[in-house]
Every structure is written in structure tokens, then in C-alpha cells.
Motif scaffolding. Sequence first.
Motif, PDB file in Angstrom:
ATOM      1  N   TYR A 338       0.894  -1.280   0.028  1.00 13.00           N
ATOM      2  CA  TYR A 338      -0.186   0.246  -0.048  1.00 13.00           C
ATOM      3  C   TYR A 338       0.674   1.125  -0.007  1.00 13.00           C
ATOM      4  O   TYR A 338       0.405   2.299  -0.292  1.00 13.00           O
ATOM      5  CB  TYR A 338      -1.052  -0.068   1.118  1.00 13.00           C
ATOM      6  CG  TYR A 338      -1.956  -1.112   1.347  1.00 13.00           C
ATOM      7  CD1 TYR A 338      -2.644  -1.374   0.133  1.00 13.00           C
ATOM      8  CD2 TYR A 338      -2.245  -1.656   2.431  1.00 13.00           C
ATOM      9  CE1 TYR A 338      -3.638  -2.218   0.045  1.00 13.00           C
ATOM     10  CE2 TYR A 338      -3.387  -2.951   2.428  1.00 13.00           C
ATOM     11  CZ  TYR A 338      -3.960  -3.114   1.502  1.00 13.00           C
ATOM     12  OH  TYR A 338      -4.880  -4.029   1.436  1.00 13.00           O
ATOM     13  N   PRO A 342      -0.544   3.192  -3.222  1.00 14.97           N
ATOM     14  CA  PRO A 342      -1.765   3.538  -2.392  1.00 14.97           C
ATOM     15  C   PRO A 342      -3.225   3.174  -2.893  1.00 14.97           C
ATOM     16  O   PRO A 342      -3.993   3.296  -2.101  1.00 14.97           O
ATOM     17  CB  PRO A 342      -1.445   5.202  -2.059  1.00 14.97           C
ATOM     18  CG  PRO A 342      -0.223   5.450  -2.363  1.00 14.97           C
ATOM     19  CD  PRO A 342       0.153   4.515  -3.239  1.00 14.97           C
ATOM     20  N   GLU A 344      -4.321   0.839  -4.144  1.00 14.24           N
ATOM     21  CA  GLU A 344      -4.789  -0.553  -3.891  1.00 14.24           C
ATOM     22  C   GLU A 344      -5.752  -0.329  -2.567  1.00 14.24           C
ATOM     23  O   GLU A 344      -6.527  -1.447  -2.592  1.00 14.24           O
ATOM     24  CB  GLU A 344      -3.911  -1.380  -3.542  1.00 14.24           C
ATOM     25  CG  GLU A 344      -2.961  -1.749  -5.041  1.00 14.24           C
ATOM     26  CD  GLU A 344      -3.529  -2.530  -6.004  1.00 14.24           C
ATOM     27  OE1 GLU A 344      -4.884  -2.924  -5.622  1.00 14.24           O
ATOM     28  OE2 GLU A 344      -3.404  -2.671  -7.018  1.00 14.24           O
ATOM     29  N   MET A 345      -5.846   0.783  -1.814  1.00 18.49           N
ATOM     30  CA  MET A 345      -6.514   0.528  -0.444  1.00 18.49           C
ATOM     31  C   MET A 345      -7.933   1.246  -0.925  1.00 18.49           C
ATOM     32  O   MET A 345      -8.205   1.644  -2.209  1.00 18.49           O
ATOM     33  CB  MET A 345      -5.904   1.857   0.360  1.00 18.49           C
ATOM     34  CG  MET A 345      -4.840   1.198   0.964  1.00 18.49           C
ATOM     35  SD  MET A 345      -3.962   2.152   2.426  1.00 18.49           S
ATOM     36  CE  MET A 345      -3.649   3.703   1.526  1.00 18.49           C
ATOM     37  N   ALA A 350      -6.908   5.859   0.067  1.00 20.99           N
ATOM     38  CA  ALA A 350      -6.027   5.938  -1.261  1.00 20.99           C
ATOM     39  C   ALA A 350      -6.066   7.466  -1.449  1.00 20.99           C
ATOM     40  O   ALA A 350      -4.994   8.113  -1.733  1.00 20.99           O
ATOM     41  CB  ALA A 350      -7.058   5.242  -2.392  1.00 20.99           C
ATOM     42  N   VAL A 365      -1.510   4.357   5.808  1.00 14.81           N
ATOM     43  CA  VAL A 365      -1.851   2.958   5.565  1.00 14.81           C
ATOM     44  C   VAL A 365      -1.762   2.094   6.705  1.00 14.81           C
ATOM     45  O   VAL A 365      -2.287   1.029   6.785  1.00 14.81           O
ATOM     46  CB  VAL A 365      -0.141   2.560   4.715  1.00 14.81           C
ATOM     47  CG1 VAL A 365       0.129   1.019   4.801  1.00 14.81           C
ATOM     48  CG2 VAL A 365      -0.108   3.207   3.302  1.00 14.81           C
ATOM     49  N   GLU A 380      -6.920  -9.806   1.260  1.00 15.31           N
ATOM     50  CA  GLU A 380      -6.035  -8.668   0.691  1.00 15.31           C
ATOM     51  C   GLU A 380      -4.572  -9.189   0.317  1.00 15.31           C
ATOM     52  O   GLU A 380      -4.253  -8.725  -0.838  1.00 15.31           O
ATOM     53  CB  GLU A 380      -5.900  -7.110   1.491  1.00 15.31           C
ATOM     54  CG  GLU A 380      -7.255  -6.664   1.459  1.00 15.31           C
ATOM     55  CD  GLU A 380      -7.163  -5.655   0.011  1.00 15.31           C
ATOM     56  OE1 GLU A 380      -8.122  -6.287  -0.921  1.00 15.31           O
ATOM     57  OE2 GLU A 380      -6.606  -4.749  -0.273  1.00 15.31           O
TER      58      GLU A 380
END
Length: 391
Positions: A338, A342, A344-345, A350, A365, A380
Amino acid sequence: MSRKTDLAPYACEPALTRGRRYPEPLAPTRNDYQRDRDRIVHSTAFRRLVYKTQVFLNHEGDLFRTRLTHSLEVAQLGRSIARSLRINEDLVEAISLAHDLGHTPFGHAGQDALHGCMAEFGGFEHNLQSLRVVDKLEQRYPQFDGLNLTFEAREGILKHCSRLHAQQLEVQEPNGVGSRFLRREQPSLEAQLCNLADEIAYNAHDIDDGVRSGLITLPQLQEVPLFDCYRAEAQSEHPELGQPPLHRRLLYEAIRRMLSAQVYDVIDATQKALADCNPSDVDAVRKECPPLVMFSDAMRERSQTLKRFLFQNLYRHPQVMETTGHAQEIVRDLFAAYTTTPQEMKAAFAEQASLDEGPLRARTVADFIAGMTDRFAAREHERLTGRRLLS
Ligand code: MG
């Protein structure tokens, strides 16, 4: 303002609360601490506790304690002791239900790994994170971030805090919940009680879960006087419980007696300490007294023997350590993934992380990972790395 209840003078009184960060009108049917409790119960972080590890990872069995059932047991023990001491049950319940909201997935393994990842960014402390959840991360009100709990609930939730973090809190909120760590003062009796009820709860339920899992056995527990004296007492009163399949009832009966003995011990020792110190109100508890909610010396020693036993035989059991290693790997991999990517959050995280590449991104994060349930974190991890470590 005059006192309206039959609570002891040193109890926290909702009518005398130091208030909320954002002032709100009183609720028509509930006092401020009841309202705090209700806000906690309705929070997202509270619901997630059901899928967070206490000792055994959530996927290992449906009957082991999770952070949610642990928190309910802490609240039960806390309320029951609070009633005897004539201190505020509602506040004890609110603090107990919130005390673990900041825990990462995978219990202490997750927390240690995240603390390691955050080493150069101020570290990760779960007590501070619990405060961050109720002050900032829950986003459900139009006017403010967080749950806007009373000072007394927030004071109890922040049960430990490093000096560095206390200094930072003091800058954001002068004379707030960080101050006592700088002045070396105590929190309210209700907060002190939640701390001890937490310990009583996990010592007892970890024996239960440990035996249920087969990782520890009744004969092994003979070296733990706090448990074994009640096991022997129950068995001599009910000899049939010594034989399977009634072993389970012997275990429950011994734990039940052990819990009662600790509850009565705390009530007794605390009443004596209160009589010695005789605080006139909660501010005297904070500023003029040593810690007052306590075990007797004898019980403290017995409790420590039990803790040592659990540490050596359960928390450090090779089977527990194996899943611990995997859990830490998951947290470290997620943190790395992440931080680099970022997006991907989840969207809100993000967006926040994309604004900054340094410590603020790392903290965002950490917030995202800390909020995860065990299984969401494992999923995840599999999505991002293609590797399945826990299933
Ligand atoms: Mg706890």
C-alpha cells in the motif's frame, strides 16, 4: 452542580462530565456515558472486533474468543465490580467495549509487525489507535470526525501512552487526555477498573481457550495455584467431574470460582485503598492518589504466576508461533504494497495517502491495515501477492 445519584463521591458523574470536544445538547433519555456506550456499540470498528484475533486466529475455530467476545467479558466483569464499589457502571461499560477498538488484525503479532513497519514514523501503539478510532477514524456524523465521546471515556480508552505521543496529544489538546502521562497522574477509578477487568478476563478465557484447543492440559495447570486450588476444590465437591466426559464442567467450574475470587479480591483490596486515601472526588483520584483499583498482594502474585504460565505454554506455543509468523508476514507485505501503491486501498484511504509520500502516507496505510479484520487482511494479501498464507 449537585450530585443526582447514589454513586460514591469519587465516582465519575455524567452530570459533571468534562464534556465532549464538540459540545452537543443532552440526550432526552440517556446520560452522557450511556450515550458514549451506544455510539461505540453502533460503530464500524466495534462490529469488526468479531473477526479479530484475541489469541487464536479467527479461522482456527468458531468457539475461541475474539476481540468482541473478550470485550463483552471485560464489560461484564467491570460492571459487576463497579456496582460493588459504587462507581459508574455505564462509563465502565463504555470504556470496556471500546478498549480494544484500535487492535490490528492477528492480535499482538499484527501489532508488533505494524509497529515495526512504522518505526521511522512514530511507531504504532494500539491504545493510541483506539483513541484515534473514536476521535477520528469513525466517520458517521455530519458535524465532526469520530464519535465525539466524553473526556472520561477517552481518558479510559487511552490506557497507556508513550511520553512522545503524550506530548503530541498535549499540543493538539492542551490539558487533555495526554496530560496525565506527562504529569504522572492516574485516570478515573472507572478507567483503572477496566484495565484490571481486562487482565482478569483474558487470564481466565485464555485458560479456557487454551484447554479447548488442546495446547494446554488440566494436569499442566497444576503448576498454577490460582487455577489449581479451585480445580481441586471443585473436584473434591464433585468427584464425578474428574472423569471424562465431565472434564469440561470441571474446567468451567474452576474458572468460575477463580473469576469470583478475583472479583471479590479486587473489591476488597480497592475498598481498603479507597479508605486509606479517601479521595473527595474524581479529581482527587486523578491528582492526589496512587492507583487505587487493585488486587491484594497475594492475588497479584497468583495472577502473575498464571500470566507467566500462559506466556510460556500458550502464547509461545510452537503452533501459535507458526501462525504468528505468517500473520506478521501478511502485515509487512500489506504495508509495503500500500505504501508503494496507495490506490490499492479503499478510496478514502487512497485519496488521503496520495496527498503525501512521507509520514502521513505511512500513518494512513497503518490506519487502513489496523482497521482490517483477520480474514480481510488475509484476502487482501492473497489478492496483492498471489500467495495464500492463512486460510
Ligand atoms: Mg483487552
